[in-house]
Motif scaffolding. Structure first.
Motif, PDB file in Angstrom:
ATOM      1  N   ASP A 141       0.837  -1.199   0.000  1.00 49.91           N
ATOM      2  CA  ASP A 141       0.000   0.000   0.000  1.00 49.91           C
ATOM      3  C   ASP A 141       0.869   1.245   0.000  1.00 49.91           C
ATOM      4  OD1 ASP A 141      -2.078  -1.770   0.228  1.00 49.91           O
ATOM      5  OD2 ASP A 141      -2.835  -1.003   2.128  1.00 49.91           O
ATOM      6  N   ASN A 142       0.300   2.342  -0.506  1.00 50.29           N
ATOM      7  CA  ASN A 142       1.058   3.586  -0.614  1.00 50.29           C
ATOM      8  C   ASN A 142       0.174   4.766  -0.222  1.00 50.29           C
ATOM      9  OD1 ASN A 142       2.851   5.633  -1.310  1.00 50.29           O
ATOM     10  ND2 ASN A 142       2.494   5.433  -3.505  1.00 50.29           N
ATOM     11  N   LEU A 143       0.704   5.631   0.637  1.00 46.36           N
ATOM     12  CA  LEU A 143       0.116   6.939   0.897  1.00 46.36           C
ATOM     13  C   LEU A 143       1.077   7.974   0.326  1.00 46.36           C
ATOM     14  CD1 LEU A 143      -1.344   6.665   4.520  1.00 46.36           C
ATOM     15  CD2 LEU A 143      -2.635   7.208   2.441  1.00 46.36           C
ATOM     16  N   ALA A 144       0.667   8.618  -0.752  1.00 48.40           N
ATOM     17  CA  ALA A 144       1.522   9.562  -1.461  1.00 48.40           C
ATOM     18  C   ALA A 144       1.103  10.981  -1.116  1.00 48.40           C
ATOM     19  CB  ALA A 144       1.427   9.337  -2.968  1.00 48.40           C
ATOM     20  N   VAL A 145       2.083  11.814  -0.768  1.00 50.87           N
ATOM     21  CA  VAL A 145       1.830  13.203  -0.384  1.00 50.87           C
ATOM     22  C   VAL A 145       2.447  14.117  -1.428  1.00 50.87           C
ATOM     23  CG1 VAL A 145       2.100  14.950   1.405  1.00 50.87           C
ATOM     24  CG2 VAL A 145       1.930  12.530   2.046  1.00 50.87           C
ATOM     25  N   GLN A 146       1.626  14.966  -2.038  1.00 48.10           N
ATOM     26  CA  GLN A 146       2.150  15.932  -2.992  1.00 48.10           C
ATOM     27  C   GLN A 146       2.715  17.124  -2.212  1.00 48.10           C
ATOM     28  OE1 GLN A 146       2.255  15.165  -6.140  1.00 48.10           O
ATOM     29  NE2 GLN A 146       3.139  17.063  -6.941  1.00 48.10           N
ATOM     30  N   ILE A 147       4.030  17.318  -2.317  1.00 44.34           N
ATOM     31  CA  ILE A 147       4.705  18.387  -1.584  1.00 44.34           C
ATOM     32  C   ILE A 147       4.756  19.667  -2.406  1.00 44.34           C
ATOM     33  CG2 ILE A 147       6.832  19.075  -0.431  1.00 44.34           C
ATOM     34  CD1 ILE A 147       5.440  16.788   0.976  1.00 44.34           C
ATOM     35  N   MET A 148       5.127  19.547  -3.673  1.00 47.13           N
ATOM     36  CA  MET A 148       5.241  20.693  -4.568  1.00 47.13           C
ATOM     37  C   MET A 148       4.710  20.316  -5.944  1.00 47.13           C
ATOM     38  SD  MET A 148       9.148  21.762  -3.536  1.00 47.13           S
ATOM     39  CE  MET A 148       9.319  22.834  -4.967  1.00 47.13           C
ATOM     40  N   GLY A 149       4.128  21.287  -6.654  1.00 44.55           N
ATOM     41  CA  GLY A 149       3.687  21.058  -8.019  1.00 44.55           C
ATOM     42  C   GLY A 149       2.395  20.277  -8.114  1.00 44.55           C
ATOM     43  N   PRO A 201      -0.410  20.585  -4.085  1.00 41.02           N
ATOM     44  CA  PRO A 201       0.375  20.554  -2.847  1.00 41.02           C
ATOM     45  C   PRO A 201      -0.495  20.398  -1.601  1.00 41.02           C
ATOM     46  CG  PRO A 201       1.243  22.225  -4.307  1.00 41.02           C
ATOM     47  CD  PRO A 201      -0.025  21.719  -4.956  1.00 41.02           C
ATOM     48  N   GLY A 202      -0.145  19.429  -0.770  1.00 39.46           N
ATOM     49  CA  GLY A 202      -0.901  19.146   0.445  1.00 39.46           C
ATOM     50  C   GLY A 202      -1.914  18.030   0.307  1.00 39.46           C
ATOM     51  N   ASP A 203      -2.202  17.601  -0.925  1.00 37.80           N
ATOM     52  CA  ASP A 203      -3.126  16.476  -1.119  1.00 37.80           C
ATOM     53  C   ASP A 203      -2.415  15.156  -0.814  1.00 37.80           C
ATOM     54  OD1 ASP A 203      -5.120  18.191  -1.924  1.00 37.80           O
ATOM     55  OD2 ASP A 203      -4.814  17.839  -4.069  1.00 37.80           O
ATOM     56  N   VAL A 204      -3.192  14.194  -0.334  1.00 40.25           N
ATOM     57  CA  VAL A 204      -2.685  12.851  -0.021  1.00 40.25           C
ATOM     58  C   VAL A 204      -3.510  11.835  -0.796  1.00 40.25           C
ATOM     59  CG1 VAL A 204      -2.313  11.127   1.785  1.00 40.25           C
ATOM     60  CG2 VAL A 204      -1.932  13.561   2.274  1.00 40.25           C
ATOM     61  N   LEU A 205      -2.851  10.883  -1.421  1.00 41.04           N
ATOM     62  CA  LEU A 205      -3.525   9.852  -2.205  1.00 41.04           C
ATOM     63  C   LEU A 205      -3.216   8.477  -1.636  1.00 41.04           C
ATOM     64  CD1 LEU A 205      -5.138   8.934  -4.737  1.00 41.04           C
ATOM     65  CD2 LEU A 205      -2.933   8.894  -5.956  1.00 41.04           C
ATOM     66  N   TYR A 206      -4.256   7.695  -1.420  1.00 45.08           N
ATOM     67  CA  TYR A 206      -4.087   6.309  -0.987  1.00 45.08           C
ATOM     68  C   TYR A 206      -4.229   5.395  -2.197  1.00 45.08           C
ATOM     69  CZ  TYR A 206      -5.263   1.748   1.030  1.00 45.08           C
ATOM     70  OH  TYR A 206      -5.301   0.412   1.329  1.00 45.08           O
ATOM     71  N   VAL A 207      -3.172   4.643  -2.496  1.00 46.90           N
ATOM     72  CA  VAL A 207      -3.191   3.650  -3.569  1.00 46.90           C
ATOM     73  C   VAL A 207      -2.970   2.276  -2.945  1.00 46.90           C
ATOM     74  CG1 VAL A 207      -2.206   2.913  -5.766  1.00 46.90           C
ATOM     75  CG2 VAL A 207      -2.212   5.343  -5.172  1.00 46.90           C
ATOM     76  N   PRO A 208      -4.000   1.443  -2.867  1.00 46.55           N
ATOM     77  CA  PRO A 208      -3.806   0.108  -2.274  1.00 46.55           C
ATOM     78  C   PRO A 208      -2.879  -0.742  -3.128  1.00 46.55           C
ATOM     79  CG  PRO A 208      -6.143   0.692  -2.452  1.00 46.55           C
ATOM     80  CD  PRO A 208      -5.388   1.677  -3.266  1.00 46.55           C
ATOM     81  N   ALA A 209      -2.241  -1.710  -2.503  1.00 42.05           N
ATOM     82  CA  ALA A 209      -1.407  -2.656  -3.235  1.00 42.05           C
ATOM     83  C   ALA A 209      -2.209  -3.302  -4.360  1.00 42.05           C
ATOM     84  CB  ALA A 209      -0.886  -3.728  -2.281  1.00 42.05           C
ATOM     85  N   TYR A 210      -1.543  -3.494  -5.504  1.00 44.72           N
ATOM     86  CA  TYR A 210      -2.076  -4.165  -6.688  1.00 44.72           C
ATOM     87  C   TYR A 210      -3.076  -3.325  -7.474  1.00 44.72           C
ATOM     88  CZ  TYR A 210       0.346  -8.102  -4.642  1.00 44.72           C
ATOM     89  OH  TYR A 210       1.318  -8.911  -4.098  1.00 44.72           O
ATOM     90  N   TRP A 211      -3.309  -2.083  -7.082  1.00 47.37           N
ATOM     91  CA  TRP A 211      -4.064  -1.166  -7.936  1.00 47.37           C
ATOM     92  C   TRP A 211      -3.086  -0.577  -8.953  1.00 47.37           C
ATOM     93  CZ3 TRP A 211      -8.883   1.118  -8.825  1.00 47.37           C
ATOM     94  CH2 TRP A 211      -9.945   0.543  -8.104  1.00 47.37           C
ATOM     95  N   TRP A 212      -3.446  -0.691 -10.223  1.00 43.98           N
ATOM     96  CA  TRP A 212      -2.589  -0.184 -11.294  1.00 43.98           C
ATOM     97  C   TRP A 212      -2.674   1.336 -11.351  1.00 43.98           C
ATOM     98  CZ3 TRP A 212       0.642  -3.351 -13.996  1.00 43.98           C
ATOM     99  CH2 TRP A 212       0.426  -4.730 -13.837  1.00 43.98           C
ATOM    100  N   HIS A 213      -1.539   1.981 -11.611  1.00 32.71           N
ATOM    101  CA  HIS A 213      -1.540   3.436 -11.730  1.00 32.71           C
ATOM    102  C   HIS A 213      -0.400   3.916 -12.613  1.00 32.71           C
ATOM    103  CE1 HIS A 213       0.647   2.219  -8.100  1.00 32.71           C
ATOM    104  NE2 HIS A 213       1.387   3.323  -8.194  1.00 32.71           N
ATOM    105  N   GLY A 226       4.875   6.938   0.751  1.00 32.83           N
ATOM    106  CA  GLY A 226       5.084   6.138   1.948  1.00 32.83           C
ATOM    107  C   GLY A 226       4.472   4.767   1.757  1.00 32.83           C
ATOM    108  N   PHE A 227       5.292   3.774   1.443  1.00 30.83           N
ATOM    109  CA  PHE A 227       4.814   2.402   1.304  1.00 30.83           C
ATOM    110  C   PHE A 227       4.734   1.786   2.699  1.00 30.83           C
ATOM    111  CE2 PHE A 227       6.917   3.483  -2.670  1.00 30.83           C
ATOM    112  CZ  PHE A 227       5.947   3.144  -3.585  1.00 30.83           C
ATOM    113  N   PHE A 228       3.668   1.049   2.969  1.00 31.89           N
ATOM    114  CA  PHE A 228       3.452   0.600   4.341  1.00 31.89           C
ATOM    115  C   PHE A 228       2.598  -0.656   4.389  1.00 31.89           C
ATOM    116  CE2 PHE A 228      -0.356   2.887   3.320  1.00 31.89           C
ATOM    117  CZ  PHE A 228      -1.364   2.317   4.094  1.00 31.89           C
ATOM    118  N   GLY A 229       2.552  -1.264   5.565  1.00 36.15           N
ATOM    119  CA  GLY A 229       1.699  -2.415   5.799  1.00 36.15           C
ATOM    120  C   GLY A 229       1.959  -2.987   7.173  1.00 36.15           C
ATOM    121  N   PRO A 230       1.104  -3.899   7.648  1.00 31.38           N
ATOM    122  CA  PRO A 230       1.340  -4.578   8.918  1.00 31.38           C
ATOM    123  C   PRO A 230       2.686  -5.296   8.899  1.00 31.38           C
ATOM    124  CG  PRO A 230      -0.870  -5.030   8.095  1.00 31.38           C
ATOM    125  CD  PRO A 230      -0.139  -4.341   6.991  1.00 31.38           C
ATOM    126  N   ARG A 231       3.303  -5.429  10.059  1.00 31.01           N
ATOM    127  CA  ARG A 231       4.649  -5.970  10.149  1.00 31.01           C
ATOM    128  C   ARG A 231       4.775  -7.336   9.470  1.00 31.01           C
ATOM    129  NH1 ARG A 231       8.961  -4.757  13.174  1.00 31.01           N
ATOM    130  NH2 ARG A 231       7.733  -3.122  14.200  1.00 31.01           N
TER     131      ARG A 231
END
Length: 276
Positions: A141-149, A201-213, A226-231
């Motif tokens: 899974d990924n939570l992506a944060v747009q910092i600039m642009g 800038p400031g938006d956050v996008l959640y892309v679950p694992a295996y979703w094509w983008h 930020g790629f993440f998941g349970p341990r």
């Protein structure tokens, strides 16, 4: 023209929403972060102007993998000038900005976004307008944060590429790749499941694992993934990836067709895990 529906937005906290396993945009969820308010290209370039960086030339997900070299100051400084005219703009992908400059962590509030007890790995994507990451799906899974642009994401549901018979055999440690782009994949499709969203800038996008983008810069920009998941999930996935990496490095898997080695006429390169 293929039809992409606007991706739904949510006001729910990202840490709670990720349980739904559905891609969602959280408008301005990181708007108060110091990084979003204060970072600039001149500031990032000044951190270590002479630091060598490896750049990806063009779209390595659907074309051959090519790298070029520069320095942090020279490359980021170029982003303040006119957009590149070539079709293969150089892109600083998967750059471990926070490892190189740990003082920048104070400008982020990542703990606000992620569920407790998860393992996280961050990377930055820094590039000019028209820089692109081809259609792919990540293993985490990924939570992506747009910092600039401003950056545009095209999304397609799990299985969309396989149903179309367009899965690529090109090796990537932490992602699966498509032979075609999102628009070509969606063309002529009668079923839904194709979405588009532009991040400011400031938006956050959640892309679950295996979703094509597929991702394209509309302006020069900086995105923090930020790629993440349970341990347990992350560690088991990491072990599987490392086993495949050993085969790849031995030349037994993906030899001559991968995203981590330069397949142009000059040089060779390596990439770090992760894709977005």
């Amino acid at each position: 023209m293929p039809m992409f529906r606007p991706l739904p937005a949510s006001e729910e906290a990202p840490a709670l929403h990720v349980r739904t396993r559905t891609p969602t945009v959280f408008r301005a969820a990181a708007a108060t972060w110091p990084a979003v308010k204060d970072w600039s290209f001149p500031y990032l370039a000044s951190l270590d102007p002479g630091l060598p960086v490896q750049l990806v030339a063009g779209n390595r997900e659907t074309a051959r993998t090519r790298f070029t070299s520069s320095t942090l100051g020279s490359y980021i400084g170029s982003l303040t000038r006119d957009a590149p005219s070539d079709d293969a703009p150089a892109y600083l992908k998967e750059f471990d900005l926070l490892k190189k400059f740990p003082q920048l962590r104070a400008d982020l509030r990542s703990r606000e976004l992620f569920p407790s007890g998860t393992i996280r790995s961050s990377a930055t994507w820094i590039g000019p307008s028209r820089a692109r990451t081809g259609l792919h799906c990540d293993l985490l899974d990924n939570l992506a944060v747009q910092i600039m642009g401003t950056k545009r994401f095209y999304l397609a549901g799990p299985g969309a590429v396989k149903r179309a018979g367009k899965e690529s055999g090109k090796y990537d440690a932490w992602a699966r790749l498509s032979l075609v782009g999102a628009e070509e994949l969606a063309a002529g499709q009668e079923h839904g499941g194709f979405f588009v969203v532009d991040l400011e800038p400031g938006d956050v996008l959640y892309v679950p694992a295996y979703w094509w983008h597929e991702v394209v810069n509309l302006t020069p920009g900086v995105l923090l993934s930020g790629f993440f998941g349970p341990r347990t999930r992350v560690l088991s996935r990491w072990a599987w990836v490392q086993a495949r990496e050993c085969l790849h490095r031995a030349g037994l898997l993906g030899r001559g067709d991968c995203t981590c080695h330069d397949h142009s006429d000059s040089g060779a390169g390596r990439r770090s895990p992760g894709s977005a």
